[in-house]
Design a protein around this motif. Structure first.
Motif, mmCIF file in Angstrom:
data_model
loop_
_atom_site.group_PDB
_atom_site.id
_atom_site.type_symbol
_atom_site.label_atom_id
_atom_site.label_comp_id
_atom_site.label_asym_id
_atom_site.label_seq_id
_atom_site.Cartn_x
_atom_site.Cartn_y
_atom_site.Cartn_z
ATOM 1 N N ASP A 1 -3.881 -6.807 7.935
ATOM 2 C CA ASP A 1 -3.390 -5.925 7.633
ATOM 3 C C ASP A 1 -3.707 -4.462 7.083
ATOM 4 O O ASP A 1 -4.975 -4.637 6.234
ATOM 5 N N THR B 1 -3.174 -6.290 2.932
ATOM 6 C CA THR B 1 -2.179 -6.891 2.097
ATOM 7 C C THR B 1 -1.570 -8.236 2.416
ATOM 8 O O THR B 1 -1.202 -9.085 1.481
ATOM 9 N N ALA B 2 -1.719 -9.174 3.736
ATOM 10 C CA ALA B 2 -1.772 -9.766 4.568
ATOM 11 C C ALA B 2 -2.336 -10.361 6.183
ATOM 12 O O ALA B 2 -2.344 -9.234 6.585
ATOM 13 N N GLY C 1 -2.969 -2.469 5.345
ATOM 14 C CA GLY C 1 -2.972 -1.637 3.555
ATOM 15 C C GLY C 1 -3.452 -2.825 2.866
ATOM 16 O O GLY C 1 -3.933 -3.092 1.712
#
Length: 170
Positions: free
Chosen positions: A35, A39-40, A37
């Motif tokens: 993603d 983060t995942a 950001g």
């Protein structure tokens, strides 16, 4: 352990996702989404190519019209002793492969260091690469690739240089 090297990435603004390609020390090529950001993961790690011989030096681009990725890479999978360039289309939603690996450039000599980008106006990818010709000279050449993975026209010279041409600049 397994080393992870020679990565490349592109950004998909529709999904706010980066898509990363990389090679492993076991000569396979992989990719995954993460993603915006960071983060995942957004897709599982997918095997782009595990063909015989080395898969390396990948480049990835996003087709904003069809919302899919193209990864191009250097490979010795034909077993003829010279590396050629292959491509693989990938679905961003789940990382699924769209079709199988296809030849982008398979000339006499050696093709390496591919780079690719998608042109919305032309609805096609352009793949540029270094080509070691049979006479020992390096040339920068290119091949247009349609969104469905078919080639558009033939390979053409971008720059003819005597000696070693530098790898294409991103």
């Amino acid at each position: 352990g397994t080393d992870i090297t020679n990565s490349d990435l592109c950004y998909n603004s529709n999904a706010d996702e980066y898509f990363v390609s990389y090679e492993s020390s076991n000569s396979n090529l992989f990719a995954f989404g993460v993603d915006g950001g960071m983060t995942a993961m957004t897709t599982p790690v997918v095997t782009v190519s595990s063909a015989a011989n080395t898969q390396e030096l990948s480049a990835v681009a996003w087709n904003s019209s069809a919302n899919e990725y193209l990864i191009v890479f250097e490979s010795g999978q034909d077993g003829a002793g010279n590396d050629n360039l292959y491509g693989q289309r990938i679905e961003p939603a789940d990382g699924g492969l769209l079709g199988s690996n296809f030849v982008v450039a398979n000339q006499a000599g050696h093709e390496q260091d591919p780079e690719t980008s998608f042109n919305v106006a032309c609805n096609s990818f352009l793949v540029v690469f270094d080509h070691l010709t049979g006479d020992g000279d390096w040339e920068i050449e290119a091949q247009e690739v349609n969104p469905d993975g078919t080639l558009d026209g033939g390979i053409f010279a971008v720059s003819l240089l005597v000696g070693r041409a530098l790898a294409p600049v991103e």
